[in-house]
Design an enzyme around this catalytic site. Structure first.
Site, mmCIF file in Angstrom:
data_model
loop_
_atom_site.group_PDB
_atom_site.id
_atom_site.type_symbol
_atom_site.label_atom_id
_atom_site.label_comp_id
_atom_site.label_asym_id
_atom_site.label_seq_id
_atom_site.Cartn_x
_atom_site.Cartn_y
_atom_site.Cartn_z
ATOM 1 N N GLY A 155 0.800 -1.218 0.000
ATOM 2 C CA GLY A 155 0.000 0.000 0.000
ATOM 3 C C GLY A 155 0.831 1.265 0.000
ATOM 4 O O GLY A 155 2.015 1.252 -0.284
ATOM 5 N N HIS A 210 4.114 1.990 -8.166
ATOM 6 C CA HIS A 210 3.054 0.969 -8.104
ATOM 7 C C HIS A 210 2.107 1.123 -9.296
ATOM 8 O O HIS A 210 1.643 0.130 -9.861
ATOM 9 C CB HIS A 210 2.228 1.116 -6.819
ATOM 10 C CG HIS A 210 2.993 0.855 -5.560
ATOM 11 N ND1 HIS A 210 3.189 1.817 -4.606
ATOM 12 C CD2 HIS A 210 3.591 -0.265 -5.096
ATOM 13 C CE1 HIS A 210 3.871 1.309 -3.585
ATOM 14 N NE2 HIS A 210 4.131 0.045 -3.866
#
Ligand code: PAF
Length: 284
Positions: free
Chosen positions: A31, A37
């Site tokens: 996360g 990402h």
């Protein structure tokens, strides 16, 4: 986009997707998503019909005194980014869901995990391999996308996937850098402005090492001595390791060749950053 928190819900989703003949791409993360990402998600989108993202700060890969408690978390913002990146499902389990009472099974890859980050962070790769193999079993992806920034992690996961005959294609993606060269990392938020400025020595040092090689230098000791001088000139830097290794075996190399990767782990204050890169440009 669905957000699922239990293993049972996630496995049902994956089973249904597979029954429909859909190809599942998977991006595992802890996360606090950044552009790096998002580049993995973009690749995942291309490689499958459905895109799954996991967000789980995995306690078993953090050692005592490491930043598990402080690791940045923002599921709300991550969900917004994931939705715009075309994610179909987020798997965001709790630690108790992944490691219920009585949990006792771990995955250990030997050899490759004993050097570099494995030497500095004992037990780290045991935690990574355990959680990644569990996520593969829960999400049942056809393909999983990882970043090359965690170069050793990628090598270890490729080894584990091959050794355990896990039916998942592993894809590695280039490091995503800020415009000034700093490799993107969720941990960059820990840096003060001054530490962040000093951390640019990593990407600059990699560029300098490549120039030395292009100019004909092939002795790893010379290249590493030059790099080390540059890094220790930064007051907040403390070297964990600087090594030139073979890309597959991760064995240290005395002479640079086309398979050589420069691998760095350096603390700036209490924040440990890693970076890496090939020393000889490839033809492709
Ligand atoms: O690279 C990471 O973010 C983690 O190590 C991973 C692969 C998601 C496992 O927790």
């Amino acid at each position: 986009m669905e957000i699922l928190q239990t293993v049972q819900e996630m496995q049902s989703w994956s089973r249904a997707a597979r029954q429909d003949g859909r190809r599942i791409s998977f991006v595992p993360t802890m996360g606090f998503l950044h552009q790096g990402h998002l580049s993995l998600l973009q690749e995942g989108r291309k490689r499958g019909d459905l895109l799954a993202l996991s967000i789980f700060v995995n306690p078993t890969q953090f050692g005592q005194g490491e930043d598990f408690e402080d690791y940045p978390r923002d599921l709300q913002h991550d969900s917004e980014l994931a939705a715009t990146a075309g994610v179909d499902v987020i798997f965001a389990p709790s630690a108790a869901e992944m490691y219920p009472k009585g949990y006792a099974s771990y995955v250990q890859v030997e050899g490759l995990t004993e050097t570099l980050c494995g030497a500095s962070r004992p037990g780290h790769f045991r935690g990574v391999c355990t959680v990644v193999s569990k996520l593969f079993n829960i999400i049942q992806p056809h393909v999983a996308i990882f970043g090359n920034k965690d170069f050793q992690q990628l090598a270890v996961i490729r080894r584990m996937t091959a050794d355990l005959n896990l039916p998942v294609d592993i894809v590695g993606m280039p490091i995503f850098r800020e415009t000034d060269g700093l490799a993107m990392s969720s941990r960059n938020v820990y840096l003060t402005a001054e530490q962040r400025r000093q951390a640019l020595v990593l990407s600059a040092g990699l560029a300098e090492a490549r120039q030395l090689v292009a100019a004909g230098e092939s002795a790893s000791a010379v290249i590493l001595a030059d790099l080390s001088q540059r890094i220790i000139a930064q007051p907040e830097a403390r070297i964990d390791y600087l090594k030139i290794c073979h890309q597959y075996s991760l064995a240290e190399q005395e002479q640079v060749d086309g398979d050589s990767v420069l691998l760095m782990a350096v603390y700036f204050g209490s924040t440990r950053l890693i970076d890496n890169g090939f020393l000889v440009p490839s033809d492709d």
